[in-house]
Design a protein around this motif. Structure first.
Motif, PDB file in Angstrom:
ATOM      1  N   ASN A 159       4.901   9.576  -8.467  1.00  0.00           N
ATOM      2  CA  ASN A 159       5.291   9.100  -9.824  1.00  0.00           C
ATOM      3  C   ASN A 159       4.249   8.090 -10.289  1.00  0.00           C
ATOM      4  O   ASN A 159       3.775   8.134 -11.359  1.00  0.00           O
ATOM      5  CB  ASN A 159       6.728   8.573 -10.119  1.00  0.00           C
ATOM      6  N   VAL A 160       3.864   7.132  -9.033  1.00  0.00           N
ATOM      7  CA  VAL A 160       2.995   6.248  -9.495  1.00  0.00           C
ATOM      8  C   VAL A 160       1.462   6.918  -9.684  1.00  0.00           C
ATOM      9  O   VAL A 160       0.860   6.504 -10.849  1.00  0.00           O
ATOM     10  CB  VAL A 160       3.000   5.113  -8.265  1.00  0.00           C
ATOM     11  N   ALA A 171       8.843  -2.530 -11.817  1.00  0.00           N
ATOM     12  CA  ALA A 171       7.731  -2.646 -11.274  1.00  0.00           C
ATOM     13  C   ALA A 171       7.744  -3.489 -10.094  1.00  0.00           C
ATOM     14  O   ALA A 171       6.839  -3.344  -9.113  1.00  0.00           O
ATOM     15  CB  ALA A 171       6.614  -3.491 -12.156  1.00  0.00           C
ATOM     16  N   TRP A 181       9.089   3.707  -9.653  1.00  0.00           N
ATOM     17  CA  TRP A 181       7.899   3.440  -9.041  1.00  0.00           C
ATOM     18  C   TRP A 181       8.073   3.433  -7.257  1.00  0.00           C
ATOM     19  O   TRP A 181       7.084   3.224  -6.658  1.00  0.00           O
ATOM     20  CB  TRP A 181       7.386   1.941  -9.292  1.00  0.00           C
TER      21      TRP A 181
END
Length: 69
Positions: A18-19, A5, A13
């Motif tokens: 993907n987020v 993160a 991330w």
């Protein structure tokens, strides 16, 4: 997870798709849980619970597709 993160290069991330896929997956799973909660409140799966369940499945599938692209 905290390292990912924080934005470690090459992490999951780093990709915006993907987020957004992970966020959509979370909303979809929440909608599926809500549909089962509605079914428990109404003592059966009525039209509203089925509609929320279908939306949850569709949102979850979209989230998985976003993470795969």
């Amino acid at each position: 997870m905290w390292i990912a993160a924080a934005g470690v290069p090459g992490s999951f991330w780093d990709s915006p798709s993907n987020v957004s896929g992970a966020v959509m997956l979370g909303f979809g799973v929440a909608a599926i849980a809500l549909s089962f909660g509605l079914a428990k409140v109404f003592k059966r799966f009525n039209g509203v619970a089925w509609m929320v369940l279908g939306a949850g499945v569709a949102i979850t599938a979209y989230g998985i597709l976003r993470m795969g692209s």
